[in-house]
Design an enzyme around this catalytic site. Structure first.
Site, short mmCIF file in Angstrom:
data_model
loop_
_atom_site.label_atom_id
_atom_site.label_comp_id
_atom_site.label_asym_id
_atom_site.label_seq_id
_atom_site.Cartn_x
_atom_site.Cartn_y
_atom_site.Cartn_z
N ARG A 133 0.85 -1.19 0.00
CA ARG A 133 0.00 0.00 0.00
C ARG A 133 0.88 1.23 0.00
O ARG A 133 1.93 1.24 0.63
CB ARG A 133 -0.89 0.01 1.26
CG ARG A 133 -2.16 -0.77 1.10
CD ARG A 133 -2.92 -0.91 2.38
NE ARG A 133 -3.06 0.33 3.15
CZ ARG A 133 -3.85 0.42 4.23
NH1 ARG A 133 -4.54 -0.62 4.64
NH2 ARG A 133 -3.93 1.56 4.89
N ARG B 71 0.99 7.51 10.91
CA ARG B 71 -0.36 7.01 11.15
C ARG B 71 -0.52 6.57 12.61
O ARG B 71 -1.57 6.75 13.21
CB ARG B 71 -0.69 5.86 10.18
CG ARG B 71 -0.93 6.39 8.77
CD ARG B 71 -0.84 5.32 7.73
NE ARG B 71 -1.81 4.27 7.90
CZ ARG B 71 -1.65 3.02 7.43
NH1 ARG B 71 -0.57 2.70 6.76
NH2 ARG B 71 -2.59 2.15 7.60
P1 AMP Z 1 -7.12 2.18 6.74
O1 AMP Z 1 -7.15 1.23 5.59
O2 AMP Z 1 -8.30 2.02 7.66
O3 AMP Z 1 -5.80 2.17 7.47
O4 AMP Z 1 -7.27 3.65 6.12
C1 AMP Z 1 -6.34 4.16 5.20
C2 AMP Z 1 -6.41 5.68 5.19
O5 AMP Z 1 -7.72 6.10 4.79
C3 AMP Z 1 -6.17 6.36 6.52
O6 AMP Z 1 -4.79 6.51 6.83
C4 AMP Z 1 -6.88 7.70 6.29
O7 AMP Z 1 -6.10 8.52 5.44
C5 AMP Z 1 -8.11 7.28 5.49
N1 AMP Z 1 -9.24 6.92 6.39
C6 AMP Z 1 -9.83 5.70 6.51
N2 AMP Z 1 -10.81 5.72 7.41
C7 AMP Z 1 -10.86 6.99 7.90
C8 AMP Z 1 -11.65 7.64 8.89
N3 AMP Z 1 -12.60 6.99 9.57
N4 AMP Z 1 -11.42 8.95 9.12
C9 AMP Z 1 -10.47 9.64 8.45
N5 AMP Z 1 -9.67 9.08 7.52
C10 AMP Z 1 -9.85 7.77 7.23
#
Ligand code: AMP
Length: 241
Positions: A167, A178
């Protein structure tokens, strides 16, 4: 009764893998905000163009936008029997919005998967995802070019095989960013849930199968039911094991 589950925990804790399996077994949709956003980026939609840069830096997308995406998704008929949320909520305003969205939908169980930061960095650096279906694999555990059994989700995966890629937000620098954001915004939000009888925490340092068992036990306990009744529910729902 609807089965509403929110998976909480830092990036790399295994939320996505567990959410995927739980949703499949119970015949309810997995709603992953990260997957929805990555799909938008992949298809270069207007939403995707708006969020790509921030995502690549590991930043959070704005609350209003993400709340609207989840609102729209949870309104669809397939989410009426329940859902598994993965990656939402991540901030206090999102948690508040979720309470409003689910006020008339029965209990919402929240399970936090706990994993120490250094293990998260290791896992996320090793994470590979199938470009086509989003399935996850660990490059430290598998000879990544040869694993196809982890990825059978689309016709293309089954016939052509997976295309494993890292990713764009899984580099070590971005992962640490993060995690910083997680500790600053999301972990305090979990305190908001902790006092509720439907909150449980499980240890994410065990094998995926053990975490899966712990998850079923935690959801059942949060609902005040024996784990076996949840397995019965899964059998009745016709979900796939
Ligand atoms: P994840 O796959 O859940 O780690 O999400 C990847 C990225 O998507 C995160 O680092 C944020 O940039 C964005 N993202 C996903 N879910 C959210 C959320 N609930 N609020 C804000 N940004 C989000």
């Amino acid at each position: 009764m609807a089965l509403n589950l929110v998976m909480l925990g830092p990036p790399g804790a295994g939320k996505g893998t567990q959410a995927e399996r739980f949703a499949r077994v119970h015949g309810i949709p997995k709603v992953s905000t990260g997957d929805i956003l990555r799909e938008a980026v992949h298809s270069a939609s207007e939403l995707g163009r708006d969020v790509k840069e921030g995502m690549d830096r590991g930043e959070l997308v704005g609350d209003d936008l993400i709340i609207e995406i989840v609102r729209e998704r949870l309104m669809r008929p397939d989410a009426m029997a329940g859902f598994v949320l993965d990656g939402f909520p991540r901030t206090a305003p999102q948690a508040k919005a979720l309470d409003e969205l689910t006020a008339s939908r029965g209990p919402v169980v929240c399970v936090e998967i706990q994993v120490p930061d250094e293990e998260l960095v290791r896992r996320v650096r090793a994470r590979r995802v199938c470009e086509d279906c989003g399935a996850n694999a660990d490059a430290f555990e598998h000879a990544i070019d040869s694993v196809s059994d982890l990825c059978q989700n689309t016709e293309r995966c089954r016939t052509v095989g997976p295309t494993w890629v890292a990713r764009s937000d899984d580099s070590e620098i971005v992962v640490r960013e993060r995690l910083k954001i997680y500790w600053r915004n999301t972990r305090p939000m979990i305190e908001y849930y902790k006092a509720r009888p439907t909150f449980r925490a499980i240890d994410g340092m065990r094998s995926p199968e053990q975490v899966r068992e712990a998850l079923v036990g935690a959801v059942a306990a949060a609902l005040g039911q024996p784990a076996e009744s949840l397995r019965d529910l899964a059998r009745q729902s016709g979900g796939q094991a």
